[in-house]
Design a protein around this motif. Structure first.
Motif, PDB file in Angstrom:
ATOM      1  N   GLU A 239       0.814  -1.218   0.000  1.00 28.74           N
ATOM      2  CA  GLU A 239       0.000   0.000   0.000  1.00 28.74           C
ATOM      3  C   GLU A 239       0.847   1.267   0.000  1.00 28.74           C
ATOM      4  O   GLU A 239       0.509   2.248  -0.679  1.00 28.74           O
ATOM      5  N   HIS A 240       1.948   1.284   0.749  1.00 33.69           N
ATOM      6  CA  HIS A 240       2.730   2.520   0.817  1.00 33.69           C
ATOM      7  C   HIS A 240       3.392   2.833  -0.515  1.00 33.69           C
ATOM      8  O   HIS A 240       3.590   3.998  -0.854  1.00 33.69           O
ATOM      9  N   VAL A 241       3.720   1.801  -1.304  1.00 33.13           N
ATOM     10  CA  VAL A 241       4.292   2.047  -2.625  1.00 33.13           C
ATOM     11  C   VAL A 241       3.218   2.599  -3.560  1.00 33.13           C
ATOM     12  O   VAL A 241       3.459   3.567  -4.309  1.00 33.13           O
ATOM     13  N   VAL A 254      10.761   6.206  -5.843  1.00 30.96           N
ATOM     14  CA  VAL A 254       9.966   5.176  -5.169  1.00 30.96           C
ATOM     15  C   VAL A 254      10.663   3.818  -5.255  1.00 30.96           C
ATOM     16  O   VAL A 254      10.702   3.056  -4.279  1.00 30.96           O
ATOM     17  N   LEU A 255      11.232   3.521  -6.413  1.00 26.40           N
ATOM     18  CA  LEU A 255      11.900   2.235  -6.579  1.00 26.40           C
ATOM     19  C   LEU A 255      13.104   2.105  -5.648  1.00 26.40           C
ATOM     20  O   LEU A 255      13.330   1.053  -5.050  1.00 26.40           O
ATOM     21  N   ARG A 257      13.909   4.056  -2.819  1.00 21.91           N
ATOM     22  CA  ARG A 257      13.683   4.274  -1.391  1.00 21.91           C
ATOM     23  C   ARG A 257      12.703   3.295  -0.774  1.00 21.91           C
ATOM     24  O   ARG A 257      12.761   3.050   0.436  1.00 21.91           O
ATOM     25  N   TYR A 258      11.796   2.737  -1.555  1.00 23.88           N
ATOM     26  CA  TYR A 258      10.762   1.879  -0.995  1.00 23.88           C
ATOM     27  C   TYR A 258      10.853   0.440  -1.510  1.00 23.88           C
ATOM     28  O   TYR A 258      10.910  -0.506  -0.721  1.00 23.88           O
ATOM     29  N   VAL A 259      10.864   0.281  -2.835  1.00 23.99           N
ATOM     30  CA  VAL A 259      10.802  -1.067  -3.394  1.00 23.99           C
ATOM     31  C   VAL A 259      12.102  -1.826  -3.141  1.00 23.99           C
ATOM     32  O   VAL A 259      12.120  -2.895  -2.523  1.00 23.99           O
ATOM     33  N   LEU A 260      13.220  -1.262  -3.615  1.00 23.87           N
ATOM     34  CA  LEU A 260      14.494  -1.971  -3.468  1.00 23.87           C
ATOM     35  C   LEU A 260      14.914  -2.097  -2.010  1.00 23.87           C
ATOM     36  O   LEU A 260      15.494  -3.100  -1.607  1.00 23.87           O
ATOM     37  N   ARG A 261      14.610  -1.087  -1.222  1.00 24.27           N
ATOM     38  CA  ARG A 261      14.953  -1.173   0.200  1.00 24.27           C
ATOM     39  C   ARG A 261      14.161  -2.277   0.893  1.00 24.27           C
ATOM     40  O   ARG A 261      14.668  -2.945   1.787  1.00 24.27           O
ATOM     41  N   GLY A 262      12.917  -2.497   0.468  1.00 24.01           N
ATOM     42  CA  GLY A 262      12.120  -3.553   1.076  1.00 24.01           C
ATOM     43  C   GLY A 262      12.537  -4.947   0.665  1.00 24.01           C
ATOM     44  O   GLY A 262      12.156  -5.931   1.321  1.00 24.01           O
TER      45      GLY A 262
END
Length: 355
Positions: A239-241, A254-255, A257-262
């Motif tokens: 949801e946050h992405v 987004v990729l 800071r959020y996707v790759l970091r996750g």
């Protein structure tokens, strides 16, 4: 009417002081969590060392005759071997003495060559370590970018192409892949040497290890591709992405800071498993490319029933695999703040529940 004054540099407006690195490291890795992981690794190594020690006992025939090797099995020689290795003592005492010697680097004498086992392993360890590190670099350099590409282009032609290549590399036996690379790059194109460790300096050694490292790395690239793709697809559905993209935040930001970091935690777990597999997968690669490393030494020692060398090498590989898994466990809290909280509060919550 006078305009309101801006707040001065009071204590509430001063930036928080930067904590020392050891304080930040202690917050990310609670001591209790580290001690539990170290204790678990030590217990696993103890179990594995007992299994390795039992190799001499489960080998067919008399242990004294096995340790005697090709020498004449006279009563005097057998009695000398029993006295040197304390074979008449209780098994627990033998194991304790063997483990203490192993911890001090005294791994016995090779039956085949008569050399100290530590020296025999030291001569082969450097070559195998170079091969594993280069193969690991190949697997990471190919697996992670292709997995990210497949995850971002899920159910599209690029995704299907990457997954098809991953299936091909995963289903190809290591020796077959090595022979194909030798045929193409050595026999047809003549770019790279086909076998041997090389006799020159570092550049010559690196040139001879290109094909073996590529063979070893390609055998596990598919694992990293699958894990990375699954992690990227899962993070894109969070949801946050979705909310960040809906707010108009740039896709690249987004990729990163959020996707790759996750994806760091599941991918790092896969990297640890791949590294453990590479340590054990050098046997076939070294046989195909005639490399005098630990894998070739293990095959020759098993064939010759050189039990001390087999025990020492099995113990070394087990220790390296356990070390790789321990490193992965300690990296996870550093990569994911949620795991830091879980690592710090889980023992306390369990103790509260027991009370």
């Amino acid at each position: 009417m006078t305009p309101p004054r801006s707040p001065g540099p009071g204590p509430a407006n001063r930036p928080a002081p930067q904590r020392p690195w050891h304080v930040r490291l202690g917050a990310a890795l609670p001591l209790r969590y580290v001690l539990r992981r170290l204790a678990g690794t030590a217990g696993l190594l103890a179990v594995l060392s007992a299994a390795v020690f039992a190799l001499l006992r489960v080998a067919p025939g008399d242990p004294a005759r096995t340790l005697l090797g090709t020498r004449s099995a006279t009563p005097q020689a057998l009695a000398a071997v029993r006295a040197d290795h304390h074979l008449d003592d209780p098994v627990a005492e033998q194991y304790g003495r063997w483990l203490a010697d192993a911890l001090h680097g005294r791994l016995g004498t090779s039956i085949r060559t008569g050399q100290d086992v530590t020296a025999v392993l030291g001569d082969r360890l450097a070559l195998s370590a170079q091969l594993v590190l280069l193969g690991f670099a190949v697997a990471v350099a190919l697996g992670l970018p292709l997995g990210v590409l497949a995850g971002l282009r899920a159910r599209r032609p690029a995704d299907r192409a990457v997954q098809s290549l991953a299936v091909v590399t995963l289903s190809t036996p290591v020796f077959a892949g090595g022979l194909v690379l030798i045929y193409v790059f050595s026999l047809m194109l003549g770019w790279l040497p086909a076998y041997g460790p090389g006799s020159g300096g570092g550049g010559d050694r690196l040139l001879h290890l290109v094909l073996p490292a590529a063979t070893l790395g390609l055998s596990v690239t598919a694992v990293l591709v699958k894990l990375t793709r699954a992690a990227v697809v899962r993070e894109l559905a969070r949801e946050h992405v979705t909310f960040a993209l809906a707010r108009g935040i740039p896709t690249r930001r987004v990729l990163i800071r959020y996707v790759l970091r996750g994806t760091v935690v599941p991918v790092s777990t896969g990297i640890g498993l791949v590294l453990a597999y590479l340590l054990a997968g050098t046997v076939m690669v070294e046989q195909v490319f005639a490399l005098p490393g630990l894998g070739q030494l293990l095959v020759g020692s098993v064939t010759f029933k050189d039990v001390p060398v087999v025990q020492a090498e099995a113990l070394l590989i087990a220790a390296l695999v356990c070390l790789a898994n321990l490193t992965t466990d300690l990296v996870h809290p550093l990569a994911d703040p949620r795991l830091r909280t879980a690592a710090a509060t889980a023992p306390a919550d369990r103790d509260k529940g027991q009370a």
